[in-house]
Design a protein around this motif. Structure first.
Motif, PDB file in Angstrom:
ATOM      1  N   LYS A  68      38.744 -29.330  23.587  1.00 12.57           N
ATOM      2  CA  LYS A  68      39.319 -30.056  24.722  1.00 12.57           C
ATOM      3  C   LYS A  68      38.531 -29.809  26.005  1.00 12.57           C
ATOM      4  O   LYS A  68      38.364 -30.709  26.832  1.00 12.57           O
ATOM      5  CB  LYS A  68      40.777 -29.636  24.910  1.00 12.57           C
ATOM      6  CG  LYS A  68      41.708 -30.170  23.825  1.00 12.57           C
ATOM      7  CD  LYS A  68      43.139 -29.726  24.078  1.00 12.57           C
ATOM      8  CE  LYS A  68      44.068 -30.267  22.992  1.00 12.57           C
ATOM      9  NZ  LYS A  68      45.472 -29.824  23.185  1.00 12.57           N
ATOM     10  N   GLY A  71      35.673 -32.031  26.005  1.00 12.56           N
ATOM     11  CA  GLY A  71      36.090 -33.386  26.361  1.00 12.56           C
ATOM     12  C   GLY A  71      36.236 -33.566  27.864  1.00 12.56           C
ATOM     13  O   GLY A  71      35.832 -34.584  28.424  1.00 12.56           O
ATOM     14  N   THR A  72      36.797 -32.546  28.533  1.00 13.87           N
ATOM     15  CA  THR A  72      36.937 -32.587  29.992  1.00 13.87           C
ATOM     16  C   THR A  72      35.569 -32.593  30.665  1.00 13.87           C
ATOM     17  O   THR A  72      35.345 -33.282  31.667  1.00 13.87           O
ATOM     18  CB  THR A  72      37.748 -31.373  30.483  1.00 13.87           C
ATOM     19  OG1 THR A  72      39.020 -31.360  29.826  1.00 13.87           O
ATOM     20  CG2 THR A  72      37.956 -31.433  31.982  1.00 13.87           C
ATOM     21  N   LYS A  75      33.864 -36.020  30.217  1.00 12.19           N
ATOM     22  CA  LYS A  75      34.583 -37.035  30.971  1.00 12.19           C
ATOM     23  C   LYS A  75      34.080 -37.108  32.411  1.00 12.19           C
ATOM     24  O   LYS A  75      34.018 -38.184  33.016  1.00 12.19           O
ATOM     25  CB  LYS A  75      36.087 -36.747  30.948  1.00 12.19           C
ATOM     26  CG  LYS A  75      36.923 -37.807  31.641  1.00 12.19           C
ATOM     27  CD  LYS A  75      38.406 -37.478  31.548  1.00 12.19           C
ATOM     28  CE  LYS A  75      39.242 -38.559  32.233  1.00 12.19           C
ATOM     29  NZ  LYS A  75      40.695 -38.244  32.153  1.00 12.19           N
ATOM     30  N   TYR A  83      33.955 -42.111  25.280  1.00 12.54           N
ATOM     31  CA  TYR A  83      33.851 -41.139  24.194  1.00 12.54           C
ATOM     32  C   TYR A  83      35.124 -41.169  23.365  1.00 12.54           C
ATOM     33  O   TYR A  83      36.190 -41.575  23.840  1.00 12.54           O
ATOM     34  CB  TYR A  83      33.602 -39.727  24.743  1.00 12.54           C
ATOM     35  CG  TYR A  83      34.725 -39.193  25.599  1.00 12.54           C
ATOM     36  CD1 TYR A  83      35.753 -38.418  25.052  1.00 12.54           C
ATOM     37  CD2 TYR A  83      34.778 -39.461  26.964  1.00 12.54           C
ATOM     38  CE1 TYR A  83      36.779 -37.929  25.836  1.00 12.54           C
ATOM     39  CE2 TYR A  83      35.801 -38.984  27.754  1.00 12.54           C
ATOM     40  CZ  TYR A  83      36.801 -38.211  27.186  1.00 12.54           C
ATOM     41  OH  TYR A  83      37.828 -37.743  27.974  1.00 12.54           O
ATOM     42  N   THR A  84      34.985 -40.741  22.111  1.00 11.97           N
ATOM     43  CA  THR A  84      36.122 -40.702  21.188  1.00 11.97           C
ATOM     44  C   THR A  84      36.085 -39.396  20.410  1.00 11.97           C
ATOM     45  O   THR A  84      35.031 -39.032  19.860  1.00 11.97           O
ATOM     46  CB  THR A  84      36.069 -41.881  20.202  1.00 11.97           C
ATOM     47  OG1 THR A  84      35.994 -43.108  20.931  1.00 11.97           O
ATOM     48  CG2 THR A  84      37.307 -41.898  19.312  1.00 11.97           C
ATOM     49  N   TYR A  85      37.223 -38.710  20.397  1.00 14.49           N
ATOM     50  CA  TYR A  85      37.313 -37.464  19.622  1.00 14.49           C
ATOM     51  C   TYR A  85      37.720 -37.815  18.202  1.00 14.49           C
ATOM     52  O   TYR A  85      38.716 -38.498  17.971  1.00 14.49           O
ATOM     53  CB  TYR A  85      38.317 -36.514  20.255  1.00 14.49           C
ATOM     54  CG  TYR A  85      38.549 -35.247  19.454  1.00 14.49           C
ATOM     55  CD1 TYR A  85      37.488 -34.423  19.111  1.00 14.49           C
ATOM     56  CD2 TYR A  85      39.834 -34.891  19.042  1.00 14.49           C
ATOM     57  CE1 TYR A  85      37.686 -33.269  18.378  1.00 14.49           C
ATOM     58  CE2 TYR A  85      40.052 -33.727  18.307  1.00 14.49           C
ATOM     59  CZ  TYR A  85      38.966 -32.928  17.976  1.00 14.49           C
ATOM     60  OH  TYR A  85      39.158 -31.783  17.241  1.00 14.49           O
ATOM     61  N   TYR A 116      32.690 -35.529  18.511  1.00 12.94           N
ATOM     62  CA  TYR A 116      32.873 -36.518  19.579  1.00 12.94           C
ATOM     63  C   TYR A 116      31.826 -37.606  19.400  1.00 12.94           C
ATOM     64  O   TYR A 116      30.635 -37.309  19.248  1.00 12.94           O
ATOM     65  CB  TYR A 116      32.685 -35.881  20.968  1.00 12.94           C
ATOM     66  CG  TYR A 116      33.930 -35.255  21.544  1.00 12.94           C
ATOM     67  CD1 TYR A 116      34.842 -36.027  22.261  1.00 12.94           C
ATOM     68  CD2 TYR A 116      34.188 -33.900  21.399  1.00 12.94           C
ATOM     69  CE1 TYR A 116      35.982 -35.450  22.809  1.00 12.94           C
ATOM     70  CE2 TYR A 116      35.314 -33.310  21.936  1.00 12.94           C
ATOM     71  CZ  TYR A 116      36.214 -34.103  22.645  1.00 12.94           C
ATOM     72  OH  TYR A 116      37.340 -33.534  23.184  1.00 12.94           O
TER      73      TYR A 116
END
Length: 291
Positions: A68, A71-72, A75, A83-85, A116
């Motif tokens: 996560k 991802g942050t 972003k 993007y896609t997890y 990702y």
């Protein structure tokens, strides 16, 4: 007999006007299409490049908080468009759907990794930038691998350069053809009035006085042809926007408006210059040369 000849002259005059308007319309329509393609070529190229995914795989020991946090991080990155997890379970299901059978039944476990799928902004999908981005991401020790189609990136960028060069060549060629076609149509139109021009000159009319009605008439014909070309271009834009809304071809309204104004301006400019020089040519001829 006189009436029949007058009707013939009128038909020939209308045919001459029609050919000028048609020439202006066709040439300016093609130039307008090319202009619209040029201003949208970068957007089209970026749209294609942004479909190239960079997949970042994580090691099995990477927990949810690490994933996560990554991802942050991406972003907030300026080079990321979307993007896609993808969890390893979702990846396994996708593979099962593709091959038609559950491979985990044979292996007894899921060998895939959480990942990702990152789509970069088009400006960053070039060799130097994407290499730097990859190197920066690999500094994360929880990343096991980064995969993207390097050959496709090279191929796309090379082809974009080639297409851009050919667009420039075609633009110059079409502009040259435009001037020739419109100039030829206008010269033919004025050629049919060469005796009138010489008669006016012989009775004392000045060159400026003789040129004025011909120039004004040609400008009007040029504006009609250009206006038709603009209407046709607007129709094409609406059709493309309706059929392919994802392209967002109408987003840059300022540049589109500039292209349409340029089409009108070119129509007026070419017809004015062509008529001016064609009329001047007949004004400078001797009477014997008119035959």
């Amino acid at each position: 007999m006189s009436s029949s000849f007058d009707n013939f002259q009128k038909r020939r005059l209308i045919s001459s006007y029609f050919s000028v308007v048609l020439s202006v319309f066709l040439v300016l329509f093609l130039l307008g299409i090319l202009g619209l393609f040029i201003i949208n070529s970068k957007k089209l190229a970026n749209d294609f490049k942004e479909n190239i995914a960079m997949t970042v795989f994580f090691k099995n020991e990477a927990n949810d908080s690490i994933v996560k946090a990554f991802g942050t991080q991406i972003k907030a990155s300026p080079f990321v468009k979307s993007y896609t997890y993808v969890t390893k379970e979702a990846a396994a299901k996708e593979h099962t759907d593709i091959i038609g059978e559950d491979f985990m039944e044979f292996l007894g476990e899921n060998p895939l990794q959480n990942s990702y799928d990152i789509h970069l902004k088009g400006d960053y999908v070039i060799n130097d930038s994407i290499t730097k981005i990859e190197a920066g991401l690999r500094q994360n020790t929880m990343i096991s691998d980064i995969v993207y189609d390097k050959q496709l990136v090279n191929l796309v960028n090379d082809n974009i350069k080639k297409v851009s060069m050919w667009i420039l060549v075609i633009s110059v060629f079409l502009a040259f053809i435009a001037v020739l076609l419109i100039n030829s149509s206008l010269r033919l139109s004025i050629h049919s009035n060469r005796f009138i021009i010489k008669t006016m000159q012989m009775v004392g009319a000045t060159k400026a006085f003789i040129r004025k009605p011909f120039v004004m008439r040609s400008i009007k014909l040029g504006m009609i042809g250009a206006a038709l070309a603009v209407l046709a271009l607007i129709g094409v834009l609406i059709y493309v926007e309706t059929s392919f809304p994802n392209l967002g071809i109408l987003e840059d309204k300022a540049m589109i408006g500039l292209v349409l104004l340029a089409v009108l301006g070119i129509g007026v400019l070419i017809t004015w210059l062509s008529t001016y020089f064609a009329t001047q040519r007949f004004l400078n001829l001797r009477t014997d040369d008119l035959y």
